[in-house]
Design a protein around this motif. Structure first.
Motif, short mmCIF file in Angstrom:
data_model
loop_
_atom_site.label_atom_id
_atom_site.label_comp_id
_atom_site.label_asym_id
_atom_site.label_seq_id
_atom_site.Cartn_x
_atom_site.Cartn_y
_atom_site.Cartn_z
N GLU A 40 0.83 -1.21 0.00
CA GLU A 40 0.00 0.00 0.00
C GLU A 40 0.86 1.26 0.00
O GLU A 40 0.46 2.28 -0.55
CB GLU A 40 -0.93 0.02 1.22
CG GLU A 40 -2.03 -1.00 1.18
CD GLU A 40 -3.20 -0.59 0.31
OE1 GLU A 40 -3.31 0.59 -0.06
OE2 GLU A 40 -4.02 -1.47 0.01
N SER A 41 2.03 1.20 0.63
CA SER A 41 2.89 2.39 0.72
C SER A 41 3.52 2.77 -0.62
O SER A 41 4.04 3.88 -0.75
CB SER A 41 3.99 2.19 1.77
OG SER A 41 4.84 1.12 1.37
N TRP A 42 3.47 1.89 -1.60
CA TRP A 42 3.97 2.21 -2.93
C TRP A 42 2.86 2.95 -3.65
O TRP A 42 1.85 2.37 -4.01
CB TRP A 42 4.36 0.95 -3.68
CG TRP A 42 5.48 0.16 -3.07
CD1 TRP A 42 6.00 0.26 -1.81
CD2 TRP A 42 6.19 -0.91 -3.70
NE1 TRP A 42 6.98 -0.67 -1.61
CE2 TRP A 42 7.13 -1.40 -2.76
CE3 TRP A 42 6.12 -1.49 -4.95
CZ2 TRP A 42 8.00 -2.44 -3.05
CZ3 TRP A 42 6.99 -2.55 -5.24
CH2 TRP A 42 7.93 -3.00 -4.30
N LYS A 43 3.02 4.22 -3.86
CA LYS A 43 1.96 5.08 -4.38
C LYS A 43 1.86 5.03 -5.90
O LYS A 43 2.85 5.23 -6.60
CB LYS A 43 2.18 6.53 -3.93
CG LYS A 43 2.22 6.69 -2.42
CD LYS A 43 0.93 6.25 -1.79
CE LYS A 43 0.96 6.36 -0.29
NZ LYS A 43 -0.05 5.58 0.36
N SER A 44 0.65 4.79 -6.39
CA SER A 44 0.41 4.82 -7.84
C SER A 44 0.51 6.25 -8.35
O SER A 44 0.07 7.18 -7.69
CB SER A 44 -0.98 4.28 -8.16
OG SER A 44 -1.05 2.91 -7.91
N VAL A 45 1.13 6.39 -9.50
CA VAL A 45 1.20 7.69 -10.17
C VAL A 45 0.68 7.49 -11.60
O VAL A 45 0.72 6.37 -12.13
CB VAL A 45 2.63 8.29 -10.17
CG1 VAL A 45 3.11 8.58 -8.77
CG2 VAL A 45 3.62 7.38 -10.85
N LEU A 56 4.56 3.13 -10.06
CA LEU A 56 4.49 3.31 -8.61
C LEU A 56 5.76 4.00 -8.11
O LEU A 56 6.84 3.75 -8.63
CB LEU A 56 4.34 1.95 -7.92
CG LEU A 56 3.18 1.07 -8.38
CD1 LEU A 56 3.37 -0.36 -7.90
CD2 LEU A 56 1.88 1.63 -7.86
#
Length: 185
Positions: A40-45, A56
């Motif tokens: 979850e901490s890997w943020k989608s861009v 991510l």
């Protein structure tokens, strides 16, 4: 490293691994034909081109000056052999002697597919793509990669970031590889 130093270092490494996603709750990402689970901490861009199926970012570890970025590419028909792509990634790095660094490559199991895991590091000189802003060159960078080849599509997971950050991300990246599942292409 002696035993005492190792015992003192292990808790710090565990904290780093947790901070970088190893124990993070996971979410499923669908790339249109292939799914995987990422922390979850890997943020989608937003993706920056039609070749990219997911992108991510991961915050840098303390002391590192730029984030890690994972881009998942999909190429109908492949885009060359696994070996050609491994060599292409290797050529984007230079060791301290100016030559391409050693590259590690091994085959692992995803959910229902074989995955080639790739790792290398050094001075990173990324490829530039037409119509996209060039990425900066980086010293002390590391690549964790994964390649999945199906009859119809080649999928390429390319994650690059600073050495310390990437070393902390290895357990989460390997969990991601284990979660890769290919659907109907």
């Amino acid at each position: 490293m002696n035993r005492r130093q190792m015992l003192l270092t292990l808790p710090a490494m565990a904290v780093l691994a947790i901070a970088l996603g190893a124990d993070d709750p996971k979410r499923s990402i669908d790339t249109g034909g292939l799914t995987f689970k990422a922390p979850e901490s890997w943020k989608s861009v937003p993706v920056k081109s039609s070749m990219r199926r997911a992108q991510l970012k991961v915050a840098p570890a303390e002391g590192d000056d730029f984030p890690a970025e994972l881009v998942v590419y999909a190429f109908p028909g492949g885009a060359g052999t696994v070996d050609q792509n491994v060599k292409r990634w290797q050529a984007q790095f230079k060791g301290a002697d100016g030559n391409p660094p050693k590259i590690e490559s091994k085959t692992l199991k995803g959910k229902n597919v074989e995955v080639t895991r790739v790792e290398t590091g050094g001075h990173y000189s990324p490829s530039n793509f037409p119509g996209m802003a060039p990425e900066p060159e980086r010293d002390n960078a590391r690549l964790l990669g994964a390649i999945v080849v199906t009859d119809k599509v080649g999928y390429f997971f390319k994650m690059v970031g600073p050495e310390k950050t990437m070393n902390g991300l290895k357990p989460a990246f390997d969990e991601l590889i284990e979660s890769i599942e290919v659907g109907e292409n």
